[in-house]
Design a protein around this motif. Structure first.
Motif, PDB file in Angstrom:
ATOM      1  N   LEU A  90       0.824  -1.202   0.000  1.00 20.94           N
ATOM      2  CA  LEU A  90       0.000   0.000   0.000  1.00 20.94           C
ATOM      3  C   LEU A  90       0.866   1.263   0.000  1.00 20.94           C
ATOM      4  O   LEU A  90       0.561   2.231  -0.688  1.00 20.94           O
ATOM      5  N   ARG A  91       1.955   1.213   0.745  1.00 16.34           N
ATOM      6  CA  ARG A  91       2.875   2.347   0.781  1.00 16.34           C
ATOM      7  C   ARG A  91       3.395   2.656  -0.630  1.00 16.34           C
ATOM      8  O   ARG A  91       3.455   3.808  -1.039  1.00 16.34           O
ATOM      9  N   TRP A  92       3.720   1.614  -1.387  1.00 14.33           N
ATOM     10  CA  TRP A  92       4.244   1.818  -2.742  1.00 14.33           C
ATOM     11  C   TRP A  92       3.139   2.199  -3.723  1.00 14.33           C
ATOM     12  O   TRP A  92       3.369   2.969  -4.649  1.00 14.33           O
ATOM     13  N   TYR A  93       1.932   1.651  -3.546  1.00 10.46           N
ATOM     14  CA  TYR A  93       0.816   2.017  -4.435  1.00 10.46           C
ATOM     15  C   TYR A  93       0.468   3.487  -4.302  1.00 10.46           C
ATOM     16  O   TYR A  93       0.009   4.110  -5.250  1.00 10.46           O
ATOM     17  N   GLN A  94       0.677   4.061  -3.134  1.00 10.26           N
ATOM     18  CA  GLN A  94       0.329   5.456  -2.888  1.00 10.26           C
ATOM     19  C   GLN A  94       1.470   6.416  -3.232  1.00 10.26           C
ATOM     20  O   GLN A  94       1.284   7.619  -3.203  1.00 10.26           O
ATOM     21  N   ASN A  95       2.622   5.891  -3.576  1.00 11.72           N
ATOM     22  CA  ASN A  95       3.788   6.708  -3.915  1.00 11.72           C
ATOM     23  C   ASN A  95       3.663   7.186  -5.366  1.00 11.72           C
ATOM     24  O   ASN A  95       3.727   6.384  -6.305  1.00 11.72           O
ATOM     25  N   GLU A  96       3.491   8.484  -5.555  1.00 12.60           N
ATOM     26  CA  GLU A  96       3.269   9.039  -6.902  1.00 12.60           C
ATOM     27  C   GLU A  96       4.492   8.866  -7.813  1.00 12.60           C
ATOM     28  O   GLU A  96       4.344   8.633  -9.009  1.00 12.60           O
ATOM     29  N   GLN A  97       5.680   8.971  -7.266  1.00 12.37           N
ATOM     30  CA  GLN A  97       6.886   8.794  -8.078  1.00 12.37           C
ATOM     31  C   GLN A  97       6.962   7.354  -8.597  1.00 12.37           C
ATOM     32  O   GLN A  97       7.282   7.118  -9.760  1.00 12.37           O
ATOM     33  N   PHE A  98       6.652   6.381  -7.744  1.00 11.57           N
ATOM     34  CA  PHE A  98       6.643   4.972  -8.136  1.00 11.57           C
ATOM     35  C   PHE A  98       5.584   4.727  -9.205  1.00 11.57           C
ATOM     36  O   PHE A  98       5.833   4.024 -10.193  1.00 11.57           O
ATOM     37  N   LYS A  99       4.417   5.342  -9.025  1.00 12.23           N
ATOM     38  CA  LYS A  99       3.346   5.201 -10.008  1.00 12.23           C
ATOM     39  C   LYS A  99       3.777   5.773 -11.353  1.00 12.23           C
ATOM     40  O   LYS A  99       3.522   5.173 -12.406  1.00 12.23           O
ATOM     41  N   GLN A 100       4.474   6.905 -11.343  1.00 10.20           N
ATOM     42  CA  GLN A 100       4.955   7.522 -12.582  1.00 10.20           C
ATOM     43  C   GLN A 100       6.001   6.642 -13.247  1.00 10.20           C
ATOM     44  O   GLN A 100       6.007   6.486 -14.472  1.00 10.20           O
ATOM     45  N   GLU A 101       6.895   6.037 -12.456  1.00 15.37           N
ATOM     46  CA  GLU A 101       7.900   5.122 -13.009  1.00 15.37           C
ATOM     47  C   GLU A 101       7.224   3.947 -13.708  1.00 15.37           C
ATOM     48  O   GLU A 101       7.613   3.561 -14.810  1.00 15.37           O
ATOM     49  N   CYS A 102       6.213   3.377 -13.067  1.00 16.68           N
ATOM     50  CA  CYS A 102       5.494   2.236 -13.639  1.00 16.68           C
ATOM     51  C   CYS A 102       4.721   2.646 -14.888  1.00 16.68           C
ATOM     52  O   CYS A 102       4.636   1.875 -15.851  1.00 16.68           O
ATOM     53  N   THR A 103       4.188   3.858 -14.897  1.00 12.71           N
ATOM     54  CA  THR A 103       3.491   4.366 -16.077  1.00 12.71           C
ATOM     55  C   THR A 103       4.472   4.496 -17.235  1.00 12.71           C
ATOM     56  O   THR A 103       4.156   4.114 -18.374  1.00 12.71           O
ATOM     57  N   GLU A 104       5.674   4.998 -16.964  1.00 16.68           N
ATOM     58  CA  GLU A 104       6.693   5.123 -18.011  1.00 16.68           C
ATOM     59  C   GLU A 104       7.111   3.751 -18.537  1.00 16.68           C
ATOM     60  O   GLU A 104       7.314   3.581 -19.745  1.00 16.68           O
ATOM     61  N   ILE A 105       7.241   2.777 -17.647  1.00 13.05           N
ATOM     62  CA  ILE A 105       7.572   1.410 -18.059  1.00 13.05           C
ATOM     63  C   ILE A 105       6.479   0.882 -18.984  1.00 13.05           C
ATOM     64  O   ILE A 105       6.758   0.313 -20.041  1.00 13.05           O
ATOM     65  N   TYR A 106       5.225   1.088 -18.591  1.00 13.81           N
ATOM     66  CA  TYR A 106       4.102   0.627 -19.411  1.00 13.81           C
ATOM     67  C   TYR A 106       4.109   1.311 -20.778  1.00 13.81           C
ATOM     68  O   TYR A 106       3.954   0.654 -21.811  1.00 13.81           O
ATOM     69  N   LEU A 107       4.284   2.632 -20.790  1.00 10.87           N
ATOM     70  CA  LEU A 107       4.260   3.376 -22.054  1.00 10.87           C
ATOM     71  C   LEU A 107       5.394   2.933 -22.979  1.00 10.87           C
ATOM     72  O   LEU A 107       5.218   2.848 -24.198  1.00 10.87           O
ATOM     73  N   GLU A 108       6.560   2.636 -22.414  1.00  8.13           N
ATOM     74  CA  GLU A 108       7.690   2.166 -23.228  1.00  8.13           C
ATOM     75  C   GLU A 108       7.386   0.790 -23.824  1.00  8.13           C
ATOM     76  O   GLU A 108       7.662   0.541 -25.002  1.00  8.13           O
TER      77      GLU A 108
END
Length: 124
Positions: A90-108
């Motif tokens: 939950l701590r990581w799901y709520q981390n906006e920087q982590f979410k942005q990193e995962c979004t970039e991974i997905y987009l790539e």
């Protein structure tokens, strides 16, 4: 009811969707817009996997060890390690920087798929 006049020609209109076009008809590789399913399902899946394998390794190991030791009684005996794993995730799901990193991974990954036409498991 629409009227048609003899000398009037209408070209058929075929709207391009967000996942049309591109080199393989899979969408524009440079399009960074996200669909609802990508935001709500696919990116959280990447977040969950990364949290499990990179961020909460100690909690996952403790929970797995507890489950192996407890056998059928794991529901009752492993609540503390399970709660620790949930809290870490939950701590990581709520981390906006982590979410942005995962979004970039997905987009790539999506960009590579749209460029090559090959899913990740078939690319080398």
């Amino acid at each position: 009811m629409a009227h048609s006049y003899g000398n009037e020609q209408q070209a058929p209109v075929v709207p391009l969707g967000s996942n049309k076009g591109g080199p393989h008809g899979l969408g524009d590789p440079d399009d960074r817009r996200l669909r609802k399913v990508e935001i709500e399902v696919l990116i959280p899946k990447i977040m969950r996997e990364r949290a499990k394998t990179e961020k909460c390794v100690a909690e996952v190991k403790a929970f797995e060890d507890c489950c192996k030791d407890a056998g059928l009684f794991m529901v009752a005996k492993c609540q503390a390690p399970n709660d620790a794993l949930k809290a870490c995730s939950l701590r990581w799901y709520q981390n906006e920087q982590f979410k942005q990193e995962c979004t970039e991974i997905y987009l790539e990954e999506r960009k590579l798929f749209r460029e090559t036409g090959l899913p990740k498991k078939f690319r080398k």
